[in-house]
Design a protein around this motif. Sequence first.
Motif, short mmCIF file in Angstrom:
data_model
loop_
_atom_site.label_atom_id
_atom_site.label_comp_id
_atom_site.label_asym_id
_atom_site.label_seq_id
_atom_site.Cartn_x
_atom_site.Cartn_y
_atom_site.Cartn_z
N TYR A 153 -27.21 5.38 19.60
CA TYR A 153 -25.87 4.79 19.54
C TYR A 153 -25.39 4.54 20.97
O TYR A 153 -25.11 5.47 21.71
N ALA A 154 -25.35 3.27 21.37
CA ALA A 154 -24.91 2.89 22.71
C ALA A 154 -23.96 1.71 22.55
O ALA A 154 -24.40 0.55 22.47
N PRO A 155 -22.65 1.94 22.46
CA PRO A 155 -21.68 0.87 22.15
C PRO A 155 -21.74 -0.34 23.07
O PRO A 155 -21.42 -1.45 22.65
N GLY A 156 -22.18 -0.15 24.31
CA GLY A 156 -22.31 -1.29 25.21
C GLY A 156 -23.35 -2.29 24.75
O GLY A 156 -23.29 -3.48 25.09
N TYR A 157 -24.32 -1.82 23.98
CA TYR A 157 -25.34 -2.66 23.35
C TYR A 157 -24.93 -2.73 21.88
O TYR A 157 -25.24 -1.87 21.08
N LYS A 158 -24.20 -3.76 21.51
CA LYS A 158 -23.40 -3.76 20.30
C LYS A 158 -24.18 -3.63 19.00
O LYS A 158 -23.68 -3.09 18.02
N THR A 159 -25.41 -4.12 18.96
CA THR A 159 -26.15 -4.03 17.70
C THR A 159 -26.52 -2.59 17.35
O THR A 159 -26.82 -2.30 16.19
N THR A 160 -26.48 -1.68 18.33
CA THR A 160 -26.77 -0.28 18.02
C THR A 160 -25.66 0.36 17.20
O THR A 160 -25.89 1.37 16.52
N VAL A 161 -24.46 -0.20 17.25
CA VAL A 161 -23.35 0.37 16.49
C VAL A 161 -23.64 0.33 15.00
O VAL A 161 -23.39 1.30 14.27
N ALA A 162 -24.21 -0.78 14.53
CA ALA A 162 -24.49 -0.93 13.10
C ALA A 162 -25.82 -0.32 12.69
O ALA A 162 -25.95 0.18 11.57
N ARG A 163 -26.80 -0.32 13.58
CA ARG A 163 -28.14 0.09 13.15
C ARG A 163 -28.53 1.50 13.57
O ARG A 163 -29.60 1.98 13.19
N SER A 164 -27.70 2.18 14.35
CA SER A 164 -28.05 3.54 14.76
C SER A 164 -27.94 4.49 13.57
O SER A 164 -27.08 4.33 12.71
N PRO A 165 -28.84 5.47 13.48
CA PRO A 165 -28.83 6.39 12.34
C PRO A 165 -27.58 7.27 12.34
O PRO A 165 -27.04 7.60 13.39
N ARG A 166 -27.17 7.64 11.17
CA ARG A 166 -25.98 8.49 11.00
C ARG A 166 -26.35 9.96 10.86
O ARG A 166 -25.50 10.83 10.90
N GLN A 167 -27.63 10.24 10.68
CA GLN A 167 -28.10 11.61 10.52
C GLN A 167 -29.12 11.94 11.59
O GLN A 167 -29.73 11.06 12.19
N SER A 168 -29.30 13.23 11.84
CA SER A 168 -30.25 13.67 12.85
C SER A 168 -31.67 13.34 12.44
O SER A 168 -32.00 13.37 11.25
N PRO A 169 -32.56 13.05 13.41
CA PRO A 169 -33.97 12.78 13.06
C PRO A 169 -34.66 14.02 12.53
O PRO A 169 -34.29 15.15 12.85
N VAL A 170 -35.65 13.81 11.70
CA VAL A 170 -36.44 14.89 11.13
C VAL A 170 -37.78 14.95 11.86
O VAL A 170 -38.49 13.95 11.95
N SER A 171 -38.12 16.10 12.39
CA SER A 171 -39.37 16.27 13.11
C SER A 171 -40.51 16.54 12.13
O SER A 171 -40.37 17.33 11.20
N MET A 172 -41.64 15.86 12.34
CA MET A 172 -42.82 16.08 11.51
C MET A 172 -43.63 17.21 12.12
O MET A 172 -44.28 17.05 13.16
N GLN A 173 -43.59 18.37 11.49
CA GLN A 173 -44.28 19.53 12.02
C GLN A 173 -45.79 19.44 11.84
O GLN A 173 -46.55 19.94 12.65
N HIS A 174 -46.22 18.82 10.74
CA HIS A 174 -47.65 18.75 10.45
C HIS A 174 -48.01 17.31 10.09
O HIS A 174 -47.89 16.89 8.94
N PRO A 175 -48.42 16.50 11.09
CA PRO A 175 -48.79 15.11 10.81
C PRO A 175 -49.87 15.02 9.74
O PRO A 175 -50.81 15.83 9.71
N THR A 176 -49.72 14.06 8.85
CA THR A 176 -50.70 13.85 7.80
C THR A 176 -51.80 12.91 8.28
O THR A 176 -51.74 12.38 9.39
N ARG A 177 -52.78 12.68 7.42
CA ARG A 177 -53.89 11.81 7.81
C ARG A 177 -53.43 10.41 8.18
O ARG A 177 -54.00 9.76 9.06
N SER A 178 -52.37 9.92 7.54
CA SER A 178 -51.88 8.57 7.83
C SER A 178 -51.31 8.47 9.24
O SER A 178 -51.27 7.39 9.82
#
Length: 247
Positions: free
Chosen positions: A21-46
Amino acid sequence: MKNVDNKCFIPRDRNWHPPAYAPGYKTTVARSPRQSPVSMQHPTRSELTGPNFASLRLGPHDNDLLLNYRENAGRDGLPIGERIVMFGRVVDQLGKPVPDTLVEMWQANAGGRYRHKKDQYLAPLDPNFGGVGRCITDAQGWYHFRTVRPGPYPWPNDVNSWRPAHIHVSVMGPAISTRLVTQMYFEGDPLIPRCPIVHTLNDPEAVDTLIGRLDMARSRSMDYLAYRFDIVTRGELQTYFEPGVTL
């Protein structure tokens, strides 16, 4: 750092990359996530496996934007603009080459217009220029493109915002989910410090990773100028990448 199936993963440095979220770069206002990212503790084969590009068959001019579009369109002219070569190495955080990886690029033409139906900039389209290319890194991680220098263009971020001349670059990692996307700016461009997107980076060293350096030793007299743009996939010296998963 974690070790999964003998593969090392370095956590993403959130302080190196800009906030979502960086208001000076206006498109981030609409597309920035509203929730915290989820860390993948155990990457899968994909996340650990993917396509093998070593055997990918490319066309003879896939990395030559002076020729690839005119051939596909059945034309015989050359693109208008300053002829350049963009080259460099793809390496990991230890400086080891990343061989046989797919590098794709796309850009505006010399007038600053993309060959895209939604680009309504007043600059004309070049009938001999498509603006896309691809290649596979060699055993030492080298890639190479011949093209024209793209022009800057206006965009509706504020009253008078202009993007510096730039070339978008995609590097495919060991899986589809690890695709990296970044862009190369040109050394000395006065629009770089004025760009709202660049302003989202707080560390000048991060901005510096996005600059293609003029290399007169690789330039060819009466033909083209060469710009070197090395891509570091991970670690303290990594190139800044657009938000996503890192290699």
